[in-house]
Design a protein around this motif. Structure first.
Motif, PDB file in Angstrom:
ATOM      1  N   LYS A 409      -9.154 -32.152  23.565  1.00  0.00           N
ATOM      2  CA  LYS A 409      -7.716 -32.148  23.389  1.00  0.00           C
ATOM      3  C   LYS A 409      -7.181 -30.722  23.275  1.00  0.00           C
ATOM      4  O   LYS A 409      -7.869 -29.818  22.803  1.00  0.00           O
ATOM      5  CB  LYS A 409      -7.325 -32.928  22.128  1.00  0.00           C
ATOM      6  CG  LYS A 409      -7.898 -34.336  22.059  1.00  0.00           C
ATOM      7  CD  LYS A 409      -7.429 -35.199  23.223  1.00  0.00           C
ATOM      8  CE  LYS A 409      -7.965 -36.611  23.116  1.00  0.00           C
ATOM      9  NZ  LYS A 409      -7.576 -37.443  24.288  1.00  0.00           N
ATOM     10  N   ALA A 410      -5.908 -30.547  23.663  1.00  0.00           N
ATOM     11  CA  ALA A 410      -5.303 -29.224  23.631  1.00  0.00           C
ATOM     12  C   ALA A 410      -5.216 -28.672  22.218  1.00  0.00           C
ATOM     13  O   ALA A 410      -5.349 -27.457  22.008  1.00  0.00           O
ATOM     14  CB  ALA A 410      -3.913 -29.284  24.269  1.00  0.00           C
ATOM     15  N   ASP A 411      -4.995 -29.535  21.220  1.00  0.00           N
ATOM     16  CA  ASP A 411      -4.864 -29.013  19.861  1.00  0.00           C
ATOM     17  C   ASP A 411      -6.178 -28.481  19.307  1.00  0.00           C
ATOM     18  O   ASP A 411      -6.187 -27.756  18.315  1.00  0.00           O
ATOM     19  CB  ASP A 411      -4.247 -30.060  18.923  1.00  0.00           C
ATOM     20  CG  ASP A 411      -5.039 -31.358  18.875  1.00  0.00           C
ATOM     21  OD1 ASP A 411      -6.078 -31.453  19.551  1.00  0.00           O
ATOM     22  OD2 ASP A 411      -4.606 -32.283  18.153  1.00  0.00           O
ATOM     23  N   VAL A 413      -7.843 -26.290  20.793  1.00  0.00           N
ATOM     24  CA  VAL A 413      -7.838 -24.878  21.180  1.00  0.00           C
ATOM     25  C   VAL A 413      -7.204 -24.025  20.089  1.00  0.00           C
ATOM     26  O   VAL A 413      -7.616 -22.878  19.856  1.00  0.00           O
ATOM     27  CB  VAL A 413      -7.105 -24.694  22.519  1.00  0.00           C
ATOM     28  CG1 VAL A 413      -7.108 -23.226  22.948  1.00  0.00           C
ATOM     29  CG2 VAL A 413      -7.746 -25.558  23.604  1.00  0.00           C
ATOM     30  N   GLU A 460      -8.472 -30.990  28.214  1.00  0.00           N
ATOM     31  CA  GLU A 460      -7.299 -30.124  28.108  1.00  0.00           C
ATOM     32  C   GLU A 460      -7.638 -28.709  27.650  1.00  0.00           C
ATOM     33  O   GLU A 460      -6.729 -27.922  27.367  1.00  0.00           O
ATOM     34  CB  GLU A 460      -6.301 -30.769  27.138  1.00  0.00           C
ATOM     35  CG  GLU A 460      -5.839 -32.155  27.588  1.00  0.00           C
ATOM     36  CD  GLU A 460      -4.965 -32.859  26.570  1.00  0.00           C
ATOM     37  OE1 GLU A 460      -4.802 -32.326  25.451  1.00  0.00           O
ATOM     38  OE2 GLU A 460      -4.444 -33.944  26.890  1.00  0.00           O
ATOM     39  N   ARG A 461      -8.900 -28.350  27.605  1.00  0.00           N
ATOM     40  CA  ARG A 461      -9.313 -27.046  27.079  1.00  0.00           C
ATOM     41  C   ARG A 461      -9.758 -26.098  28.186  1.00  0.00           C
ATOM     42  O   ARG A 461     -10.121 -26.532  29.286  1.00  0.00           O
ATOM     43  CB  ARG A 461     -10.475 -27.231  26.099  1.00  0.00           C
ATOM     44  CG  ARG A 461     -10.159 -28.076  24.887  1.00  0.00           C
ATOM     45  CD  ARG A 461     -11.420 -28.417  24.108  1.00  0.00           C
ATOM     46  NE  ARG A 461     -12.312 -29.276  24.867  1.00  0.00           N
ATOM     47  CZ  ARG A 461     -13.558 -29.580  24.517  1.00  0.00           C
ATOM     48  NH1 ARG A 461     -14.055 -29.059  23.406  1.00  0.00           N
ATOM     49  NH2 ARG A 461     -14.280 -30.387  25.251  1.00  0.00           N
ATOM     50  N   PRO A 482      -8.682 -27.157  33.864  1.00  0.00           N
ATOM     51  CA  PRO A 482      -8.186 -27.926  32.725  1.00  0.00           C
ATOM     52  C   PRO A 482      -7.086 -28.875  33.173  1.00  0.00           C
ATOM     53  O   PRO A 482      -6.359 -28.604  34.133  1.00  0.00           O
ATOM     54  CB  PRO A 482      -7.653 -26.853  31.771  1.00  0.00           C
ATOM     55  CG  PRO A 482      -8.347 -25.591  32.185  1.00  0.00           C
ATOM     56  CD  PRO A 482      -8.554 -25.714  33.664  1.00  0.00           C
ATOM     57  N   THR A 484      -4.412 -29.532  31.655  1.00  0.00           N
ATOM     58  CA  THR A 484      -3.107 -29.046  31.216  1.00  0.00           C
ATOM     59  C   THR A 484      -2.909 -27.647  31.790  1.00  0.00           C
ATOM     60  O   THR A 484      -3.652 -27.209  32.672  1.00  0.00           O
ATOM     61  CB  THR A 484      -3.034 -28.999  29.689  1.00  0.00           C
ATOM     62  OG1 THR A 484      -4.033 -28.077  29.210  1.00  0.00           O
ATOM     63  CG2 THR A 484      -3.321 -30.364  29.081  1.00  0.00           C
ATOM     64  N   MET A 486      -3.556 -24.968  30.326  1.00  0.00           N
ATOM     65  CA  MET A 486      -4.460 -24.041  29.656  1.00  0.00           C
ATOM     66  C   MET A 486      -5.119 -23.120  30.680  1.00  0.00           C
ATOM     67  O   MET A 486      -5.365 -23.520  31.825  1.00  0.00           O
ATOM     68  CB  MET A 486      -5.544 -24.805  28.895  1.00  0.00           C
ATOM     69  CG  MET A 486      -5.075 -25.476  27.632  1.00  0.00           C
ATOM     70  SD  MET A 486      -4.764 -24.276  26.319  1.00  0.00           S
ATOM     71  CE  MET A 486      -4.204 -25.387  25.015  1.00  0.00           C
TER      72      MET A 486
END
Length: 554
Positions: A409-411, A413, A460-461, A482, A484, A486
């Motif tokens: 997940k992006a969070d 990161v 997402e990383r 990725p 997203t 990112m």
């Protein structure tokens, strides 16, 4: 020919592949049945088996022959110049009565590694355990269920199925014999062909030994068996391990540096491990813990580390390769190559910490070369981490392929990755990491060449994150984009980075993102960045002139 010479020859026949071992052993009266042993699985044979071993040693050496049958026994002591030969169909069956195991002072009584063993030798030379027979420790009789609640599906990535059982204790101490085979300060130890099964604790530990050969053995312990390491090579010199097939419930092959028998902690050095197949719910090939002394000139090559597709996540290998230095010791000269991994949770884990470091023995980790790794089905991010005051040095990864199915997940990161200097080292110790392929922190002289990391699910990383890395060379990176916006690569406080020969897949927003006031001397040369919308971005805290890009395709 004198009797003593014949006794010596009987061992030589087996070790050189001769077919006369059984006949010679019987002719010389070293068949254990002639000493009163009964292979019915019920008669306790400890005294009879020990008499056969003592007779061979007293005569100057020879082979003690164990024919087909099940020989129930307590602890036995091997003597110099003896070969214990277990014929096909022969089983040494360890007693389930703790009183049948003599105490051998040294390690703490009642611990994971204690004073009781099924086969033991100390200060012996020219000893061997050979044949196609079995040593069975009846391990499950020494364990009991923990009755813990089942782990939640979302927590299986950090769980271990061996937590379902624990050793039985009496008076607050473990009663199981462990290690099942223990050899202390011995020279010229040869273990070949045998099956080591159902160890109550650690399976095999040569400690403070010189010239050890372990060839073609199988280890079969339940995957839920607590602390059932396959082999623990401890403070040994000149060790050769090959063609072994290990399935167990703790570290498959583990190198340690500690000395519970008193005296100095010797180096683990000149160790070659090759052509092995390993599976477990813990670590495949591991250095540590404990790590109080030096590890020098060690190779691990041409091997497979795997779990079956049907294995639950918490029954899978935690780290395929784990190099852990946390107790004041040192690592230098480690070469690992040609390793295939399947369904291993974390392919690579390199950790320098200060769990029990003393001021007189500073911890260091340097000179590690890892190449030709092919890993599929991985679940957690590989990592190389030191501490701000204890930096990993001189690590090279080359020709590495890692396929992951974690789905980050992006969070993750943005979360702060804890330092954990005193924590027990394990690949899952930091929680979820900000990269899906490789995370590096507090490392000097890091060379990454021909690295390919791909994700089979939405992630997402970034593929690679380096935090406080000095003198980084990144050559030939290929990675999945990725899911997203990112960046593909994220560097924070990178001091001296040379990035070249990398290829960016289509759809990447940014190839490289840079942050941190210490960022300096970052060079991008000769990369194919045409798949990215922009080559790099700089956060406001990056000093001016920290980055230079030349000769890139955009």
């Amino acid at each position: 020919m004198k009797r003593r010479e014949l006794l010596g020859l009987s061992g030589a026949f087996f070790l050189t592949g001769g077919g006369q071992t059984e006949a010679v052993a019987k002719d010389l009266g070293l068949d254990v049945r002639r000493f009163g042993a009964v292979g019915d699985g019920k008669t306790k044979n400890t005294a009879a088996l020990q008499r056969a071993i003592d007779t061979a040693s007293a005569a100057g050496g020879g082979t003690v022959y164990v024919p087909a049958g099940i020989y129930l026994t307590g602890g036995l002591v091997l003597k110099s110049n003896t070969c214990l030969y277990l014929d096909a169909g022969a089983t040494l069956l360890g007693s389930t009565d703790p009183a049948d195991y003599e105490d051998h002072p040294g390690p703490a009584a009642g611990g994971d590694a204690n004073t009781r063993h099924l086969l033991f030798a100390e200060n012996a030379e020219n000893i061997a355990i050979c044949g196609l027979g079995t040593v069975d420790g009846q391990g499950p009789t020494f364990w009991q269920p923990t009755h813990r609640p089942p782990p939640r599906p979302e927590d299986l990535w950090r769980d271990v199925i061996a937590y379902d059982y624990r050793p039985i204790r009496q008076g607050g101490k473990q009663i199981r014999p462990s290690p099942m085979l223990e050899f202390v300060r011995c020279r010229n130890v040869h273990i070949e062909g045998v099956l080591l099964a159902n160890s109550p604790g650690w399976t095999l530990r040569p400690i403070l030994c010189e010239s050890v050969t372990i060839r073609g053995i199988r280890v079969r312990n339940p995957v839920y068996g607590p602390n059932t390491d396959g082999m623990d090579i401890t403070c040994c010199h000149n060790v050769f391990i090959s063609d072994c097939d290990i399935a167990t419930g703790d570290d498959a092959i583990c190198l340690k540096s500690e000395n519970p028998y008193g005296g100095p902690v010797q180096a683990n050095e000149n160790i070659t491990i090759t052509n092995c197949v390993l599976t477990t719910c813990c670590n495949g090939f591991k250095m540590g813990t404990a790590t109080h002394g030096a590890f020098r000139d060690i190779t691990f090559t041409n091997s497979v580390i795997y779990n079956a597709d049907a294995d639950p996540i918490n029954a899978r290998v935690i780290a395929g390769i784990a190099i852990e230095m946390v107790d004041g010791g040192s690592v230098e000269g480690i070469v690992i190559s040609n390793i295939a991994m399947r369904n291993v949770r974390t392919p690579l884990f390199v950790r320098l910490g200060t769990r029990t470091e003393s001021p007189t023995t500073p911890t260091s980790l340097r000179g590690v070369r890892i190449s030709q790794i092919y890993a599929t089905g991985s679940l957690l991010t590989s990592s190389i981490t030191g501490l701000p005051s204890h930096r990993v040095q001189e690590v090279q990864l080359e020709n590495i392929f890692i396929e992951t199915v974690e789905g980050g997940k992006a969070d993750w990161v943005e979360r702060t990755v804890p330092e954990q200097p005193k924590a027990y080292p394990e690949a899952r110790m930091f929680g979820r990491l900000p990269a899906y392929g490789l995370y590096c922190r507090h490392v000097d002289d890091l060379r990454l060449s021909q690295i390919e990391v791909v994700t089979k699910v939405r992630d997402e990383r970034p593929a690679l994150v380096c935090d406080d890395v000095k003198h980084l060379t990144l050559n030939g990176l290929q990675a999945s984009a990725p899911s997203t916006e990112m960046p593909l690569v994220l560097l924070n406080d990178a001091q001296g980075a040379f990035i070249h020969g990398c290829t960016v897949p289509q759809g990447v927003q940014t190839f490289l993102a840079l942050s941190g006031p210490q960022t300096a001397r970052v060079r991008l040369v000769g990369n194919d960045l045409s798949g990215a919308k922009q080559a790099f971005t700089l956060r406001p805290d990056v000093p001016k002139g920290a980055v230079r890009a030349t000769g890139n395709l955009q």
